[in-house]
Design a protein around this motif. Structure first.
Motif, PDB file in Angstrom:
ATOM      1  N   PRO A  22      37.570  56.367  28.283  1.00 28.58           N
ATOM      2  CA  PRO A  22      38.284  54.973  28.327  1.00 28.58           C
ATOM      3  C   PRO A  22      37.522  53.936  27.228  1.00 28.58           C
ATOM      4  CG  PRO A  22      37.805  55.777  30.119  1.00 28.58           C
ATOM      5  CD  PRO A  22      37.278  56.520  29.471  1.00 28.58           C
ATOM      6  N   GLN A  23      38.144  52.950  26.639  1.00 30.20           N
ATOM      7  CA  GLN A  23      37.548  51.972  25.633  1.00 30.20           C
ATOM      8  C   GLN A  23      36.957  50.814  26.466  1.00 30.20           C
ATOM      9  OE1 GLN A  23      40.462  50.513  22.845  1.00 30.20           O
ATOM     10  NE2 GLN A  23      41.090  52.590  22.188  1.00 30.20           N
ATOM     11  N   HIS A  24      36.046  50.169  26.208  1.00 30.42           N
ATOM     12  CA  HIS A  24      35.489  48.830  26.821  1.00 30.42           C
ATOM     13  C   HIS A  24      34.539  49.424  28.097  1.00 30.42           C
ATOM     14  CE1 HIS A  24      37.704  46.860  23.966  1.00 30.42           C
ATOM     15  NE2 HIS A  24      38.881  47.267  24.495  1.00 30.42           N
ATOM     16  N   GLU A  25      34.340  50.515  28.040  1.00 29.30           N
ATOM     17  CA  GLU A  25      33.787  51.316  29.347  1.00 29.30           C
ATOM     18  C   GLU A  25      32.418  50.525  29.840  1.00 29.30           C
ATOM     19  OE1 GLU A  25      32.838  55.472  31.549  1.00 29.30           O
ATOM     20  OE2 GLU A  25      32.590  55.192  29.126  1.00 29.30           O
ATOM     21  N   ALA A  26      31.551  50.078  28.645  1.00 26.48           N
ATOM     22  CA  ALA A  26      30.335  49.380  29.174  1.00 26.48           C
ATOM     23  C   ALA A  26      30.633  48.218  29.864  1.00 26.48           C
ATOM     24  CB  ALA A  26      29.170  49.442  28.056  1.00 26.48           C
ATOM     25  N   LEU A  27      31.533  47.231  29.153  1.00 25.68           N
ATOM     26  CA  LEU A  27      31.809  45.886  29.609  1.00 25.68           C
ATOM     27  C   LEU A  27      32.552  46.006  30.837  1.00 25.68           C
ATOM     28  CD1 LEU A  27      32.673  42.911  29.546  1.00 25.68           C
ATOM     29  CD2 LEU A  27      34.734  43.506  28.060  1.00 25.68           C
ATOM     30  N   VAL A  28      33.589  46.714  31.343  1.00 23.47           N
ATOM     31  CA  VAL A  28      34.137  46.736  32.708  1.00 23.47           C
ATOM     32  C   VAL A  28      33.222  47.371  33.756  1.00 23.47           C
ATOM     33  CG1 VAL A  28      35.981  47.712  33.822  1.00 23.47           C
ATOM     34  CG2 VAL A  28      36.292  46.773  31.276  1.00 23.47           C
ATOM     35  N   THR A  29      32.512  48.075  33.248  1.00 26.18           N
ATOM     36  CA  THR A  29      31.737  48.780  34.537  1.00 26.18           C
ATOM     37  C   THR A  29      30.663  47.711  34.659  1.00 26.18           C
ATOM     38  OG1 THR A  29      31.803  51.317  33.632  1.00 26.18           O
ATOM     39  CG2 THR A  29      29.745  50.557  34.736  1.00 26.18           C
ATOM     40  N   GLU A  30      29.921  47.173  33.838  1.00 30.52           N
ATOM     41  CA  GLU A  30      28.980  46.216  34.170  1.00 30.52           C
ATOM     42  C   GLU A  30      29.533  44.968  34.731  1.00 30.52           C
ATOM     43  OE1 GLU A  30      26.045  43.070  31.524  1.00 30.52           O
ATOM     44  OE2 GLU A  30      26.292  45.151  30.846  1.00 30.52           O
ATOM     45  N   LEU A  31      30.819  44.466  34.281  1.00 29.68           N
ATOM     46  CA  LEU A  31      31.451  43.424  35.043  1.00 29.68           C
ATOM     47  C   LEU A  31      31.855  43.708  36.469  1.00 29.68           C
ATOM     48  CD1 LEU A  31      33.090  40.713  35.396  1.00 29.68           C
ATOM     49  CD2 LEU A  31      35.034  41.807  34.231  1.00 29.68           C
ATOM     50  N   ASN A 255      27.500  31.445  38.625  1.00 28.29           N
ATOM     51  CA  ASN A 255      26.527  31.547  37.665  1.00 28.29           C
ATOM     52  C   ASN A 255      27.451  32.247  36.469  1.00 28.29           C
ATOM     53  OD1 ASN A 255      24.188  31.978  36.301  1.00 28.29           O
ATOM     54  ND2 ASN A 255      23.181  33.390  37.969  1.00 28.29           N
ATOM     55  N   SER A 256      26.827  32.187  35.368  1.00 25.34           N
ATOM     56  CA  SER A 256      27.286  32.843  34.159  1.00 25.34           C
ATOM     57  C   SER A 256      26.646  34.198  33.670  1.00 25.34           C
ATOM     58  CB  SER A 256      27.207  31.874  33.137  1.00 25.34           C
ATOM     59  OG  SER A 256      27.658  32.434  31.642  1.00 25.34           O
ATOM     60  N   TYR A 257      27.417  35.110  33.450  1.00 24.06           N
ATOM     61  CA  TYR A 257      26.864  36.624  33.150  1.00 24.06           C
ATOM     62  C   TYR A 257      27.362  36.878  31.630  1.00 24.06           C
ATOM     63  CZ  TYR A 257      25.601  37.008  37.905  1.00 24.06           C
ATOM     64  OH  TYR A 257      25.084  36.917  39.247  1.00 24.06           O
ATOM     65  N   GLN A 258      26.484  37.208  30.764  1.00 25.35           N
ATOM     66  CA  GLN A 258      26.755  37.594  29.324  1.00 25.35           C
ATOM     67  C   GLN A 258      27.130  39.160  29.438  1.00 25.35           C
ATOM     68  OE1 GLN A 258      27.144  35.752  26.773  1.00 25.35           O
ATOM     69  NE2 GLN A 258      26.561  33.806  28.039  1.00 25.35           N
ATOM     70  N   GLU A 261      30.224  42.898  24.217  1.00 18.74           N
ATOM     71  CA  GLU A 261      31.430  42.690  23.365  1.00 18.74           C
ATOM     72  C   GLU A 261      31.759  41.074  23.416  1.00 18.74           C
ATOM     73  OE1 GLU A 261      34.741  45.157  23.456  1.00 18.74           O
ATOM     74  OE2 GLU A 261      33.817  46.405  24.820  1.00 18.74           O
ATOM     75  N   GLY A 262      30.631  40.203  23.721  1.00 18.46           N
ATOM     76  CA  GLY A 262      30.672  38.779  23.779  1.00 18.46           C
ATOM     77  C   GLY A 262      31.590  38.308  24.657  1.00 18.46           C
ATOM     78  N   VAL A 263      31.906  38.845  25.780  1.00 14.27           N
ATOM     79  CA  VAL A 263      32.559  38.361  26.993  1.00 14.27           C
ATOM     80  C   VAL A 263      31.682  37.728  28.048  1.00 14.27           C
ATOM     81  CG1 VAL A 263      34.272  38.943  28.983  1.00 14.27           C
ATOM     82  CG2 VAL A 263      34.637  39.927  26.502  1.00 14.27           C
ATOM     83  N   VAL A 264      32.172  36.785  28.630  1.00  9.36           N
ATOM     84  CA  VAL A 264      31.061  36.044  29.720  1.00  9.36           C
ATOM     85  C   VAL A 264      32.260  36.026  30.902  1.00  9.36           C
ATOM     86  CG1 VAL A 264      30.036  33.779  30.054  1.00  9.36           C
ATOM     87  CG2 VAL A 264      30.597  34.480  27.980  1.00  9.36           C
ATOM     88  N   ALA A 265      31.235  36.141  31.918  1.00  6.98           N
ATOM     89  CA  ALA A 265      31.972  36.230  33.301  1.00  6.98           C
ATOM     90  C   ALA A 265      31.283  35.150  34.198  1.00  6.98           C
ATOM     91  CB  ALA A 265      31.845  37.377  34.011  1.00  6.98           C
ATOM     92  N   ILE A 266      32.127  34.046  34.626  1.00  5.21           N
ATOM     93  CA  ILE A 266      31.795  32.857  35.332  1.00  5.21           C
ATOM     94  C   ILE A 266      32.006  33.411  36.882  1.00  5.21           C
ATOM     95  CG2 ILE A 266      31.832  30.539  36.034  1.00  5.21           C
ATOM     96  CD1 ILE A 266      30.946  31.217  33.238  1.00  5.21           C
ATOM     97  N   ILE A 267      30.936  33.864  37.751  1.00  5.38           N
ATOM     98  CA  ILE A 267      31.194  34.503  38.832  1.00  5.38           C
ATOM     99  C   ILE A 267      30.890  33.301  40.073  1.00  5.38           C
ATOM    100  CG2 ILE A 267      30.462  36.288  40.412  1.00  5.38           C
ATOM    101  CD1 ILE A 267      30.231  38.153  37.895  1.00  5.38           C
ATOM    102  N   PRO A 268      31.501  33.169  40.987  1.00 11.22           N
ATOM    103  CA  PRO A 268      31.194  32.095  42.092  1.00 11.22           C
ATOM    104  C   PRO A 268      30.119  33.133  43.160  1.00 11.22           C
ATOM    105  CG  PRO A 268      33.545  32.232  41.828  1.00 11.22           C
ATOM    106  CD  PRO A 268      33.115  33.238  40.765  1.00 11.22           C
ATOM    107  N   GLU A 269      29.003  32.523  43.116  1.00 15.59           N
ATOM    108  CA  GLU A 269      27.891  33.069  43.848  1.00 15.59           C
ATOM    109  C   GLU A 269      27.893  32.758  45.503  1.00 15.59           C
ATOM    110  OE1 GLU A 269      25.094  34.883  40.501  1.00 15.59           O
ATOM    111  OE2 GLU A 269      24.395  33.300  41.810  1.00 15.59           O
ATOM    112  N   GLY A 270      28.098  31.537  45.435  1.00 14.42           N
ATOM    113  CA  GLY A 270      27.899  30.749  46.828  1.00 14.42           C
ATOM    114  C   GLY A 270      29.227  29.972  47.449  1.00 14.42           C
TER     115      GLY A 270
END
Length: 309
Positions: A22-31, A255-258, A261-270
């Protein structure tokens, strides 16, 4: 037959018939892992994790350019957790909702405007954000309070307030309550750390308090996050009158997660926990006492003040 079977296998190998990685495997798995560990609600965190890995395995994200990939991930996650703070974007690209794309917001130092004294000695202060309450911010706010303290009533304009620091909400709120008191404003609970932080007003602050003055807050459906907390806290403490539109409905600090592939995730933590309601404004917004179009909210507030005074 055996020779034919061997030939077919060899041909498939040459032509790439075997299942592709699958393409983008590292990105999607980390997210997926970041969400599982950190998203504010465990049930939704697990559901998003499993959904992303299933989509990855199915090849849903294959052949997508980075911006399209970020948008697809964003939409998939929102379908599981309809959280307005949860965002996926590519690089520094920030996409605003269509209805707000053309909204003009003043560039104010630390999100704080100049104090205006309106007819009838009514104080007016616009707040477009709640900046980190460092020394310069605190000094600036104290100077604003000196001017507002001489008025008969105060209007805080949060119609263009997109949020910011809960610490700044705490500081500003402290001016609205008597000295020596520690009023419980709000609490924030973080699942990933199993920590709850309580926010109380300061017993001592620089500059004069305005705890004896009537307070009005102008709202819109753009008012968001920390701006909504200020409104929600004071509404439930019966310390302010809200005029305008129901706010945007975002109650989760992020919190922001780098990611790769230059994609950023803004994840609600609280999540916010109000000491009075034991809940918050997530998904529903803060409903003002007087529902009017934001364009006439100031006029309505001035009319109400005139009746009160």
């Amino acid at each position: 037959m055996k020779q034919l079977y061997t030939a077919l296998i060899l041909a498939c190998s040459i032509l790439g018939c075997q299942a592709q990685k699958p393409q983008h495997e590292a990105l999607v798995t980390e997210l997926a892992q970041d969400l599982k560990q950190n998203y504010v609600f465990e049930k939704e965190a697990n559901a998003m994790h499993d959904m992303l890995l299933a989509n990855l395995e199915e090849g849903k994200y294959n052949n997508l350019e980075k911006e399209d990939l970020a948008e697809a991930l964003h939409e998939d996650l929102r379908a599981v957790a309809n959280d307005k703070h949860l965002r996926i974007r590519f690089g520094n690209r920030r996409s605003a909702p269509g209805k707000f794309a053309g909204r003009e917001i003043k560039s104010l130092p630390n999100g704080v405007g100049e104090v205006e004294i309106l007819e009838g000695n009514i104080g007016y202060l616009e707040l477009t954000g709640f900046s980190n309450p460092n020394g310069s911010y605190s000094n600036m706010l104290a100077e604003k309070m000196k001017k507002l303290a001489t008025t008969k009533a105060v209007i805080f304009d949060l119609r263009n307030n997109g949020g910011g620091s809960p610490g700044a909400v705490r500081l500003l709120s402290s001016y609205l309550f008597p000295a020596g008191e520690a009023v419980h404003l709000n609490s924030l609970y973080y699942r990933n750390r199993d920590v709850k932080t309580d926010y109380y007003t300061f017993k001592e602050i620089e500059g004069p308090r305005i705890d004896q003055l009537p307070v009005y807050i102008l709202t819109s459906d753009f008012t968001f996050s920390a701006g909504e907390e200020f409104c929600y806290n004071l509404l439930n403490l019966k310390r302010a009158t809200l005029v305008g539109e129901t706010t945007g409905g975002g109650a989760h600090p992020v919190n922001s997660y780098q990611l790769p592939e230059g994609v950023v995730a803004i994840i609600p933590e609280g999540r916010a926990i109000n000491p009075i309601t034991q809940t918050n404004w997530e998904g529903v917004g803060v409903e003002p006492h007087y529902q009017v179009d934001e364009a006439v909210a100031l006029d309505k507030a001035l009319s109400l003040i005139g009746e009160e005074l």
